[in-house]
Design an enzyme around this catalytic site. Structure first.
Site, PDB file in Angstrom:
ATOM      1  N   CYS A  43      -2.583  12.189   4.761  1.00 37.79           N
ATOM      2  CA  CYS A  43      -1.679  11.194   5.337  1.00 37.79           C
ATOM      3  C   CYS A  43      -0.935  11.742   6.551  1.00 37.79           C
ATOM      4  O   CYS A  43      -0.935  11.143   7.623  1.00 37.79           O
ATOM      5  CB  CYS A  43      -0.686  10.707   4.288  1.00 37.79           C
ATOM      6  SG  CYS A  43       0.464   9.474   4.926  1.00 37.79           S
ATOM      7  N   CYS A  48      -2.729   8.444   7.779  1.00 36.74           N
ATOM      8  CA  CYS A  48      -1.803   7.337   8.048  1.00 36.74           C
ATOM      9  C   CYS A  48      -0.850   7.584   9.211  1.00 36.74           C
ATOM     10  O   CYS A  48      -0.671   6.724  10.066  1.00 36.74           O
ATOM     11  CB  CYS A  48      -0.957   7.037   6.811  1.00 36.74           C
ATOM     12  SG  CYS A  48      -1.645   7.491   5.229  1.00 36.74           S
ATOM     13  N   LYS A  51      -2.520   8.075  12.727  1.00 34.28           N
ATOM     14  CA  LYS A  51      -3.190   6.796  13.011  1.00 34.28           C
ATOM     15  C   LYS A  51      -2.168   5.738  13.419  1.00 34.28           C
ATOM     16  O   LYS A  51      -2.395   4.969  14.360  1.00 34.28           O
ATOM     17  CB  LYS A  51      -3.961   6.337  11.782  1.00 34.28           C
ATOM     18  CG  LYS A  51      -4.666   4.997  11.947  1.00 34.28           C
ATOM     19  CD  LYS A  51      -5.232   4.532  10.610  1.00 34.28           C
ATOM     20  CE  LYS A  51      -4.126   4.250   9.609  1.00 34.28           C
ATOM     21  NZ  LYS A  51      -4.630   3.894   8.267  1.00 34.28           N
ATOM     22  N   ALA A 115      -8.501  27.248  -3.025  1.00 33.46           N
ATOM     23  CA  ALA A 115      -8.383  27.584  -4.445  1.00 33.46           C
ATOM     24  C   ALA A 115      -9.553  26.992  -5.212  1.00 33.46           C
ATOM     25  O   ALA A 115      -9.995  25.875  -4.934  1.00 33.46           O
ATOM     26  CB  ALA A 115      -7.069  27.055  -5.010  1.00 33.46           C
ATOM     27  N   TYR A 179     -10.920  -0.706   6.218  1.00 35.43           N
ATOM     28  CA  TYR A 179      -9.686  -0.714   6.995  1.00 35.43           C
ATOM     29  C   TYR A 179      -9.651   0.385   8.055  1.00 35.43           C
ATOM     30  O   TYR A 179      -9.099   0.182   9.148  1.00 35.43           O
ATOM     31  CB  TYR A 179      -8.469  -0.641   6.072  1.00 35.43           C
ATOM     32  CG  TYR A 179      -8.240   0.680   5.390  1.00 35.43           C
ATOM     33  CD1 TYR A 179      -7.409   1.641   5.949  1.00 35.43           C
ATOM     34  CD2 TYR A 179      -8.849   0.976   4.168  1.00 35.43           C
ATOM     35  CE1 TYR A 179      -7.191   2.857   5.329  1.00 35.43           C
ATOM     36  CE2 TYR A 179      -8.634   2.187   3.542  1.00 35.43           C
ATOM     37  CZ  TYR A 179      -7.806   3.128   4.127  1.00 35.43           C
ATOM     38  OH  TYR A 179      -7.598   4.329   3.503  1.00 35.43           O
ATOM     39  N   GLU A 183      -9.129  -0.565  11.898  1.00 28.70           N
ATOM     40  CA  GLU A 183      -7.947  -0.040  12.582  1.00 28.70           C
ATOM     41  C   GLU A 183      -8.328   0.734  13.837  1.00 28.70           C
ATOM     42  O   GLU A 183      -7.715   0.554  14.900  1.00 28.70           O
ATOM     43  CB  GLU A 183      -7.145   0.838  11.630  1.00 28.70           C
ATOM     44  CG  GLU A 183      -6.433   0.036  10.542  1.00 28.70           C
ATOM     45  CD  GLU A 183      -5.830   0.907   9.452  1.00 28.70           C
ATOM     46  OE1 GLU A 183      -4.980   0.388   8.710  1.00 28.70           O
ATOM     47  OE2 GLU A 183      -6.218   2.084   9.331  1.00 28.70           O
ATOM     48  N   ASP A 304      -6.104  10.551  -4.203  1.00 24.14           N
ATOM     49  CA  ASP A 304      -7.433  10.058  -3.843  1.00 24.14           C
ATOM     50  C   ASP A 304      -8.566  10.778  -4.555  1.00 24.14           C
ATOM     51  O   ASP A 304      -9.669  10.238  -4.661  1.00 24.14           O
ATOM     52  CB  ASP A 304      -7.645  10.186  -2.331  1.00 24.14           C
ATOM     53  CG  ASP A 304      -6.758   9.237  -1.532  1.00 24.14           C
ATOM     54  OD1 ASP A 304      -5.902   8.570  -2.145  1.00 24.14           O
ATOM     55  OD2 ASP A 304      -6.913   9.175  -0.302  1.00 24.14           O
ATOM     56  N   HIS A 437      15.245 -18.685   9.666  1.00 21.60           N
ATOM     57  CA  HIS A 437      14.674 -19.355  10.843  1.00 21.60           C
ATOM     58  C   HIS A 437      15.328 -18.838  12.121  1.00 21.60           C
ATOM     59  O   HIS A 437      16.531 -18.573  12.131  1.00 21.60           O
ATOM     60  CB  HIS A 437      14.902 -20.862  10.708  1.00 21.60           C
ATOM     61  CG  HIS A 437      14.330 -21.652  11.844  1.00 21.60           C
ATOM     62  ND1 HIS A 437      12.974 -21.892  11.968  1.00 21.60           N
ATOM     63  CD2 HIS A 437      14.934 -22.242  12.911  1.00 21.60           C
ATOM     64  CE1 HIS A 437      12.775 -22.614  13.062  1.00 21.60           C
ATOM     65  NE2 HIS A 437      13.942 -22.835  13.651  1.00 21.60           N
ATOM     66  N   GLU A 442       9.159 -17.185   7.434  1.00 22.00           N
ATOM     67  CA  GLU A 442       9.677 -18.389   6.780  1.00 22.00           C
ATOM     68  C   GLU A 442       8.558 -19.304   6.284  1.00 22.00           C
ATOM     69  O   GLU A 442       8.747 -20.099   5.358  1.00 22.00           O
ATOM     70  CB  GLU A 442      10.594 -19.158   7.716  1.00 22.00           C
ATOM     71  CG  GLU A 442       9.901 -19.832   8.887  1.00 22.00           C
ATOM     72  CD  GLU A 442      10.887 -20.559   9.788  1.00 22.00           C
ATOM     73  OE1 GLU A 442      11.480 -21.564   9.319  1.00 22.00           O
ATOM     74  OE2 GLU A 442      11.070 -20.132  10.934  1.00 22.00           O
TER      75      GLU A 442
END
Length: 460
Positions: A43, A48, A51, A115, A179, A183, A304, A437, A442
Site C-alpha cells: 500500500c 494505494c 497510485k 524470512a 480496478y 485506474e 492479501d 443541497h 443528495e
C-alpha cells in the site's frame, strides 16, 4: 513451556503486519518483524498511496478544461514527470519512516531480511541466521501476476514498474479489466499518454454491479481512452519505436509500452510454508479460519496473502483482531460483510454491499433505485460527464443491501453510506434523512421511484 527468542515473529511489514506487531509489542510481548524490501508494504510503497498521488497528478488536465468553462483563461501549464516522481518518492520515504518509527516506539524490532520458515517455530533470516518464536504471523501480501506463456511476454511491465518509469511513453496498452488496470488507464490518459485498455472479458470491473461497469466504460471512452473488449495477447513484437501487440482478434496495435494488470497473487514463494506444514487453499493463498489462524496451531496469516478481501483497511483490521485475540485475551474476528471499496478510476467508483445480480440470487425479489444525471458542476459549462447512483433494496423487508456511486468524490461518499448499510438501514430510514443541497450525494436520499429496466415492464 518452551523458551523462544520472540513471543511473536511477523513476516512482512505491510499494513496488516505492522498493526499486529505494534499492538502485540504494546502488550509487553517481545516482537520482531522481518521485511525484505521497505517497511510499509504494498500500500505505502508500491500500491494505494503512490497510485493515489498519480491519480491526483493526472486529474489536473481535466480540471484545466473545466476551469475554462468557469471563465478562467487557458493556461500553458506543462507536466514534468521527473518533478512529480521526485516529490512522490520523497513522500513515500517519509511515510515509510513513520511506519519504522511507530514500530520502534511500540518496542518491536525490525529485521531487514527475507524470512523463511524452517519449521513451525523456527525462522531463517537470509544472511542473518535463525531464530525461534512462540507465535508466527504471515503478512507478506501479494505480488502482480505476470504471464510467461506467449512470445514477447518478457517485454511487459506491471504496476510496480509503472511507479518508476524513467519517462512517460507517448502511448501505452494496458491489459486487464480490474480496478488496477482501470485506474492506471485513467492515470496515463490524464497525463497525456495515448491509452488503450484491452480486456479479454465482455466488460471491465468484473465483480462490480453491471450498471456501474457499463457506466464507467462509457465515461472512460468520453475522456479518450480506447477500450477493446473480448480479446487478449497472442504475442508481443519489439520494434525500433516500441512494441506491437498481436491480439487474438487479429488486430495489431503498436504502443510505446505494454503494461499487464491482470491480477495479483498471494506472495508465498520461498517462505518455507511447506516445512512448517501450513496449508494453502486452491488459489494458492494461506488458508485461515475466522480468527486468521492457519492449520498449524501457532501460525496465523492476515492481509492479501490470505486472499479474502484484498484491501489495506481489511488487512489492518485483521491484524488488530489477531493481536486482540492472542495478546489481550479478547477473542476478536473481523467481520468481512459490508466492506466498502473504491475504484480511483476517472470517474471514480464507490461501492458497498451487493450488486443487483448478487442480490437477486441471494434475496429473490428486490427493488432498484437508479439515477443517472449530469452533476451541477458539469451542467454549468455544458460538459457531458454523467454520474450514476444506484440502491439495491431487499423487497421483503426494505433493507438496503447495496449502494453504488459513480462520479466525483464517490469514494468519500461511500464511506458514510457503508456505516448505514452495516447497521442494516431500511429504505424508509434512508429516505428520512434530509438532503444536503446542492450536492451530488443528495441524490442518494431523494430517489423515490423504483427503477424499471428498459424492456422489463415491471420491477423484477
Amino acid at each position: 513451556m518452551a523458551n523462544y527468542d520472540y513471543d511473536l515473529f511477523v513476516i512482512g511489514a505491510g499494513s496488516g503486519g505492522v498493526r499486529a506487531a505494534r499492538l502485540a509489542a504494546m502488550s509487553g510481548a517481545k516482537v520482531a518483524v522481518a521485511e525484505e524490501h521497505r517497511v510499509g508494504g504494498t500500500c505505502v510503497i508500491r500500491g494505494c498511496v503512490p497510485k493515489k498521488f498519480m491519480v491526483y497528478a493526472s486529474e489536473f488536465a481535466h480540471y484545466a478544461q473545466t476551469a475554462e468553462g468557469y471563465g478562467w483563461s487557458a493556461s500553458q501549464a506543462t507536466f514534468e514527470w521527473k518533478t512529480f516522481l521526485d516529490a512522490k518518492d520523497r513522500e513515500i520515504a517519509r511515510l515509510s519512516g513513520i511506519y519504522v518509527t511507530n514500530l520502534s516506539n511500540a518496542g518491536a524490532e525490525i529485521v531487514h531480511a527475507k524470512a523463511r520458515l524452517k519449521d513451525a517455530h523456527t525462522v531463517e533470516l537470509e544472511g542473518k541466521g535463525t531464530l525461534t518464536a512462540g507465535k508466527i504471523l504471515i503478512a507478506t501480501g501479494g505480488r502482480p501476476w505476470k504471464p510467461t506463456d506467449f512470445e514477447g511476454a518478457e517485454h511487459i511491465i506491471t504496476s510496480e514498474e509503472a511507479f518508476h518509469l524513467p519517462e512517460l511513453p507517448k502511448s501505452i496498452m494496458i491489459a486487464g479489466g480490474g480496478y488496477i488496470a482501470v485506474e492506471f488507464a485513467g492515470i496515463f490518459n490524464g497525463l497525456g499518454v495515448d491509452t488503450t485498455l484491452v480486456y479479454r472479458g465482455a466488460n471491465i470491473l468484473r465483480g462490480f454491479d453491471d450498471d456501474i461497469r457499463a457506466h464507467v466504460t462509457e465515461e472512460m471512452k468520453k475522456r479518450g481512452i480506447k477500450i477493446v473488449l473480448g480479446c487478449q495477447h497472442e504475442r508481443i513484437e519489439k520494434t525500433a519505436s516500441g512494441y506491437v501487440s498481436h491480439m487474438t482478434s487479429g488486430s495489431a496495435i503498436e504502443t510505446g509500452l505494454v503494461m499487464f494488470a491482470t491480477g495479483r497473487k498471494p506472495y508465498t514463494d520461498g517462505l518455507g510454508l511447506e516445512k512448517a506444514g501450513v496449508a494453502l487453499n486452491e488459489a494458492g493463498a494461506v488458508a485461515v479460519d475466522k480468527f486468521s489462524k492457519t492449520n498449524v496451531a501457532n501460525i496465523w496469516a492476515v492481509g492479501d496473502v490470505t486472499d479474502r478481501i484484498n484491501l489495506t483497511p481489511v488487512a489492518i483490521r485483521e491484524g488488530a483482531a489477531f493481536a486482540q485475540t492472542e495478546f489481550y485475551d479478547n477473542p476478536t474476528s473481523f467481520d468481512h460483510d459490508m466492506v466498502a471499496s473504491a475504484v480511483f478510476s476517472q470517474p471514480p467508483v464507490g461501492s458497498v454491499g451487493l450488486s443487483e445480480a448478487d442480490a437477486r440470487h441471494q434475496h429473490g425479489k428486490i427493488d432498484i433505485y437508479l439515477s443517472r444525471f449530469r452533476p451541477m458542476k458539469t451542467t454549468f459549462y455544458g460538459g457531458d460527464e454523467r454520474c450514476l447512483i444506484k440502491l439495491v433494496v431487499e423487497a421483503a423487508n426494505q433493507r438496503v443491501v447495496g449502494c453504488h456511486v459513480v462520479g466525483p468524490d464517490s469514494p468519500e461518499i461511500i464511506q458514510m453510506a457503508a456505516i448505514a448499510l452495516k447497521m442494516g438501514v431500511t429504505k424508509q430510514q434512508w429516505d428520512s434523512t434530509c438532503a444536503v443541497h446542492p450536492t451530488l450525494a443528495e441524490e442518494l436520499v431523494t430517489m423515490r421511484d423504483k427503477y424499471v429496466a428498459p424492456g422489463l415492464g415491471a420491477a423484477a
